[in-house]
Design a protein around this motif. Sequence first.
Motif, mmCIF file in Angstrom:
data_model
loop_
_atom_site.group_PDB
_atom_site.id
_atom_site.type_symbol
_atom_site.label_atom_id
_atom_site.label_comp_id
_atom_site.label_asym_id
_atom_site.label_seq_id
_atom_site.Cartn_x
_atom_site.Cartn_y
_atom_site.Cartn_z
ATOM 1 N N CYS A 182 -2.259 -3.866 7.400
ATOM 2 C CA CYS A 182 -3.418 -4.132 6.550
ATOM 3 C C CYS A 182 -4.711 -3.991 7.354
ATOM 4 N N ASP A 187 -11.066 -5.330 -1.299
ATOM 5 C CA ASP A 187 -9.763 -5.804 -1.783
ATOM 6 C C ASP A 187 -8.771 -5.941 -0.637
ATOM 7 N N ALA A 188 -8.814 -4.993 0.313
ATOM 8 C CA ALA A 188 -7.898 -5.064 1.451
ATOM 9 C C ALA A 188 -8.197 -6.272 2.326
ATOM 10 N N LEU A 244 -10.528 2.675 5.552
ATOM 11 C CA LEU A 244 -11.248 2.774 4.280
ATOM 12 C C LEU A 244 -12.758 2.824 4.504
ATOM 13 N N TYR A 254 0.846 -1.174 0.000
ATOM 14 C CA TYR A 254 0.000 0.000 0.000
ATOM 15 C C TYR A 254 0.887 1.232 0.000
ATOM 16 N N SER A 255 0.265 2.392 -0.204
ATOM 17 C CA SER A 255 1.015 3.628 -0.367
ATOM 18 C C SER A 255 1.845 3.939 0.856
ATOM 19 N N SER A 269 -16.818 -0.451 0.620
ATOM 20 C CA SER A 269 -16.216 0.053 -0.613
ATOM 21 C C SER A 269 -15.398 -1.052 -1.273
ATOM 22 N N GLU A 270 -15.133 -0.908 -2.581
ATOM 23 C CA GLU A 270 -14.353 -1.907 -3.312
ATOM 24 C C GLU A 270 -12.929 -1.991 -2.773
ATOM 25 N N ARG A 271 -12.368 -0.840 -2.387
ATOM 26 C CA ARG A 271 -11.010 -0.843 -1.843
ATOM 27 C C ARG A 271 -10.954 -1.606 -0.526
ATOM 28 N N GLN A 272 -11.984 -1.461 0.304
ATOM 29 C CA GLN A 272 -11.992 -2.202 1.562
ATOM 30 C C GLN A 272 -12.131 -3.702 1.320
ATOM 31 N N HIS A 316 -14.289 -10.266 -8.105
ATOM 32 C CA HIS A 316 -14.258 -8.809 -8.052
ATOM 33 C C HIS A 316 -14.818 -8.146 -9.308
ATOM 34 N N LYS A 369 -6.686 -9.283 0.698
ATOM 35 C CA LYS A 369 -5.239 -9.291 0.911
ATOM 36 C C LYS A 369 -4.894 -9.746 2.312
#
Length: 448
Positions: free
Chosen positions: A94, A110-111, A101, A51-52, A105-108, A198, A114
């Motif tokens: 993580c 995906d996390a 997040l 991640y960033s 949401s889609e980002r959550q 996804h 992971k």
Amino acid sequence: MTNVTGEMEYGEKLAHFRQTRLNPFDRGEVEDGGLQKSRTPTLQEARQELYSGTRIQNSDVTMDLGLAEDHFSRPVGSFVASDIEQLKQAIEECKKLILELPEHSERQKDAVVKLIHLRLKLQELNDPDEDEPNLRIVLEHRFSKEKSKSVKQTCDKCSAIIWGLIQTWYTCTGCYYRCHSKCMNLITKPCVRSKVSHQSEYELSICPEVGLDRQDYRCAECRAPISLRGVPSEARQCDYTGQYYCSTCHWNDTAIIPARVIHNWEFEPHKVCRSSLRYLALMMSRPVLKLKEINPLLFNFVEELVEIRKLRQDILLMKPYFITCKEAMEARLLLQLQDRQHFVENDDMYSLQDLIDISSGRLSCSLTEVHTTFAKHIKLDCDRCQAKGFVCELCKEGDILFPFDSHTSVCHDCAAVFHRDCYYDNSTTCPRCARMTERRQDEDTKDA
């Protein structure tokens, strides 16, 4: 025995040759005589951020956790850990990311995926004494060690034969990718099931070819050099993606192409690459095709589709009877459609398997049988469901009517049921709607 051993040695040498020359056109060191030597990037150079702002460094023994999802491109977002402590640190970070997040949401999502794979990798590393663990996680593949020794299989990575008697091999429980134990660290494509989870949608253009020049004359998957002349490797086109692949990634397997079915009502199998074959197999039963939006004219030319749509609409009208009927719930009538759950949820979504069965006639027969069973329960077997029928208020004659009867019409405002002839011949408004309007006016008058 000598011939078998020779074939095994040849297969291993061939696999080693391919592994060390995956990309011979890459710029590398120049040997004497002007010949270029291929150079494969090391895992140390291939590290990328999870991640960033977070990067794990100083790794001596690297392990790729493979957190990418797109099986048609090179994996991105891979995480590399050198030991258990660094892996635990990544798990904690993580967790924090998931909490920060936005929910759902889609980002959550995906996390969370992971995090699951990080934990599975940690579980694998906590058992260092076992040389060949029963479960291994690589690029979102959940590899399970195979116990079968007599079945002859082919490795999806090196295309060599898997000799089960003397070689350890694994199968992904998600996409059924098979490979040698020694080939697992060379896998470059993540599990296809992650893409299905996804991004459940098809390519709806028929063979969207882009050309070998756009691919830089390389395989769309492993990036090995290819050409139509077969030098150094034969270029094989996938009819689903329209891209070209090498013989290692494209085995000339065939599959029914969704775009050809929807636009041309064509069910002839065409050649596809290995990754497309797995993706289409996993997507086969998913109801993701909304035909009335993609190609509404198809209903004008395929009579079977009109018949199936009418049966599905009737079943949706029967559903309220079943969910309020104790006998129907005990008999679990709706479970007769458990293999096509979307049939009791809507009437416009189809899976590719639905369309295949419609073309062959199998779906029409099975759905008609279910429709007959449902109607029999409501109209004959169950007194409670019969009591929910209607009497035509226009002619006040005839039997009890139900909204799924073929000779009836339903008022769009109040859902009252009438004979079709009576409904269209009547010039006045619906009697039930008139009563409800009059009752509301009386209540308004009393309140005033």
